[in-house]
Enzyme design. Structure first.
Site, PDB file in Angstrom:
ATOM      1  N   ALA A   1      29.154  25.043  30.734  1.00  0.00           N
ATOM      2  CA  ALA A   1      29.169  26.504  30.791  1.00  0.00           C
ATOM      3  C   ALA A   1      30.320  27.055  29.966  1.00  0.00           C
ATOM      4  CB  ALA A   1      29.285  26.987  32.239  1.00  0.00           C
ATOM      5  N   ASP A   2      30.137  28.251  29.458  1.00  0.00           N
ATOM      6  CA  ASP A   2      31.187  28.927  28.705  1.00  0.00           C
ATOM      7  C   ASP A   2      31.076  30.421  28.962  1.00  0.00           C
ATOM      8  OD1 ASP A   2      33.358  28.766  26.678  1.00  0.00           O
ATOM      9  OD2 ASP A   2      31.997  30.055  25.541  1.00  0.00           O
TER      10      ASP A   2
END
Length: 196
Positions: free
Chosen positions: A72-73
């Site tokens: 995730a970012d």
């Protein structure tokens, strides 16, 4: 939600993402990712976070297999300007002045890889800030809270005082849209006959 999800690998060192998964009861184990992220935007902010989430998931130090790996970012975007974590206090001050009294987007890219397949998506939440005084900003910076947060604030901490309202997922602003992640995992487990 009537759902039983097996353990997943989380390719993130973010304590906020760990807390969110724990909050909704998704069992996980943190693994290291060798991916080096950049906030240089070659397309839209949404494309950036999806690319980085996929990079993190693919570079995780596990084989994955039937156990999903999550990368995730999260970024803050003001128009097409991407605001990552501030480099120093002056950078944090600049970001908070930019966001003061305006609406911005928090966008999280998520990549789930499993069984040689990759599922990538993003979630966008609109965040409306109150107008901030110099004293508000300086007092917040002295807490140290902005320094490891995209956009120089944390909605789950003292930064909540700056937020007038949001449109969309709250957990996305914290760092992981767990409602979307849980739905994607449910589909994965049901498709693979893993949900008993």
């Amino acid at each position: 939600m009537n759902m039983k999800i097996g353990k997943v690998w989380l390719a993130s060192s973010s304590p906020r993402r760990r807390e969110l998964l724990e909050q909704v009861g998704i069992p996980f184990e943190v693994v290291t990712s060798t991916y080096e992220e950049t906030n240089q935007c070659y397309g839209s902010p949404a494309e950036l976070v999806e690319r980085q989430a996929q990079g993190k998931a693919m570079a995780a130090s596990v084989d994955g297999g039937l156990q999903p790996v999550i990368g995730a970012d999260t970024i803050v975007a003001y128009g097409n300007r991407v605001l990552g974590k501030p480099e120093n206090e002056e950078d944090a001050r600049r970001m908070l002045h930019l966001l003061s009294g305006k609406v911005h987007s928090v966008i999280t890219g998520v990549c789930i890889r499993y069984d040689q397949r990759v599922h990538t998506f993003h979630c966008e939440t609109k965040v409306y800030f109150y107008t901030l005084s110099d004293d508000d900003i300086d007092a917040y910076i002295t807490t140290g809270e902005p320094m490891d947060k995209a956009g120089a604030y944390g909605i789950q901490g003292k930064g909540a005082l700056f937020v007038e309202r949001i449109e969309g997922s709250y957990t996305n602003v914290v760092g992981l849209p767990v409602e979307m992640v849980a739905k994607a995992l449910k589909n994965i487990y049901e498709d693979k006959g893993m949900n008993e």
